[in-house]
Write a protein that holds these residues in place. Structure first.
Motif, short mmCIF file in Angstrom:
data_model
loop_
_atom_site.label_atom_id
_atom_site.label_comp_id
_atom_site.label_asym_id
_atom_site.label_seq_id
_atom_site.Cartn_x
_atom_site.Cartn_y
_atom_site.Cartn_z
N GLN A 84 0.83 -1.22 0.00
CA GLN A 84 0.00 0.00 0.00
C GLN A 84 0.86 1.26 0.00
OE1 GLN A 84 -2.35 -0.72 3.52
NE2 GLN A 84 -4.00 -1.75 2.38
N GLN A 85 1.93 1.24 0.78
CA GLN A 85 2.83 2.40 0.84
C GLN A 85 3.55 2.60 -0.49
OE1 GLN A 85 2.74 4.47 3.55
NE2 GLN A 85 1.10 3.03 4.07
N ILE A 86 3.92 1.51 -1.12
CA ILE A 86 4.57 1.59 -2.44
C ILE A 86 3.58 2.14 -3.47
CG2 ILE A 86 5.44 0.16 -4.35
CD1 ILE A 86 6.78 -1.59 -2.15
N ALA A 87 2.32 1.72 -3.38
CA ALA A 87 1.31 2.21 -4.31
C ALA A 87 1.13 3.72 -4.16
CB ALA A 87 -0.01 1.49 -4.06
N LYS A 88 1.19 4.23 -2.94
CA LYS A 88 1.07 5.67 -2.71
C LYS A 88 2.22 6.42 -3.37
CE LYS A 88 -1.39 5.36 1.70
NZ LYS A 88 -1.31 5.63 3.17
N LEU A 89 3.42 5.87 -3.27
CA LEU A 89 4.57 6.50 -3.92
C LEU A 89 4.45 6.42 -5.43
CD1 LEU A 89 7.53 5.23 -1.68
CD2 LEU A 89 6.46 7.49 -1.67
#
Length: 243
Positions: A84-89
């Motif tokens: 999820q954090q990678i998707a935000k980036l």
């Protein structure tokens, strides 16, 4: 990128079996006993058996690795959080390919490592080095930290300080340095008093030693020490260290 994806030429894969019948049923067991005892097999037959066995084993390892990967992507809190954090980036970047499960592949690795990250290719899970689903969870979490770091800070992986910092963070945040994981690796030689930080330093040093710009273990240890305070205390995107 301590565990970088090995070049394809370094990975030796067996040829498919001469026939499907050679790896099934009674014929397989007969060949197994012959191979183990050395009775009744010519050198060519023995070589063919070894090839067939490796093929079947690698196929099973590959299937299991992808099953574990898919399960963890759906149910592992750590893996889900990191993706999820990678998707935000990803949403903030237009110059990189979007992350999805296709960026995490399983294959055979020629060395001891259980996984690797390449900034252009993604994550490699070493199907022949994975002990179980939970080992794979730690491995995926480790490589996802590298993926996150690469997106957020555009890491120069040949810069030893950059490399060491991401290795410290990946070993610290992935869960691979929890007590039970270290005990499984090192048994009673693992000293609880040294704990989490000693494990992180040791694993980060081993990884940095694989960098082509690193001279030796002493050099790697020096670089890890130089960036230790700032990188170990940086737990982003987590609020604290997962143990």
């Amino acid at each position: 990128m301590a565990d970088s994806i090995p070049p394809k030429e370094e990975i030796v894969k067996p040829n498919p079996p001469a026939s499907e019948a050679s790896v099934q049923g009674f014929n397989w067991w007969r060949r197994t006993f012959q191979y183990k005892t050395g009775l009744g097999l010519t050198p060519d037959e023995k070589a063919q058996y070894e090839n067939d066995y490796k093929y079947v084993l690698q196929r099973k390892q590959c299937q299991e690795c992808y099953e574990y990967r898919d399960w963890l992507l759906k149910y592992s809190p750590t893996v889900i959080f990191m993706t999820q954090q990678i998707a935000k980036l990803n949403d903030k970047r237009t110059d990189v390919l979007k992350f999805d499960e296709s960026k995490i592949i399983c294959d055979v690795c020629p060395e001891w490592r259980s996984g690797g990250f390449h900034p252009e290719l993604g994550i490699l899970l070493c199907q022949n080095r994975i002990r179980d689903k939970w080992h794979l969870e730690d491995t995926m979490a480790h490589e996802l930290v590298h993926y996150f770091d690469n997106l957020k800070w555009q890491v120069d992986w040949l810069n030893l300080k950059h490399h060491a910092c991401s290795e410290i963070r990946a070993s610290s945040l992935s869960g691979e340095c929890r007590f039970m994981q270290e005990f499984a690796r090192r048994g009673f030689s693992f000293k609880v008093s040294q704990g989490h930080q000693e494990c992180v330093k040791r694993r980060a040093t081993l990884s940095v030693m694989g960098n082509p710009n690193c001279k030796d273990e002493e050099h790697a240890r020096k670089i890890v020490d130089e960036v230790w305070d700032s990188c170990f205390n940086d737990t982003r995107p987590f609020e604290e260290i997962y143990r």
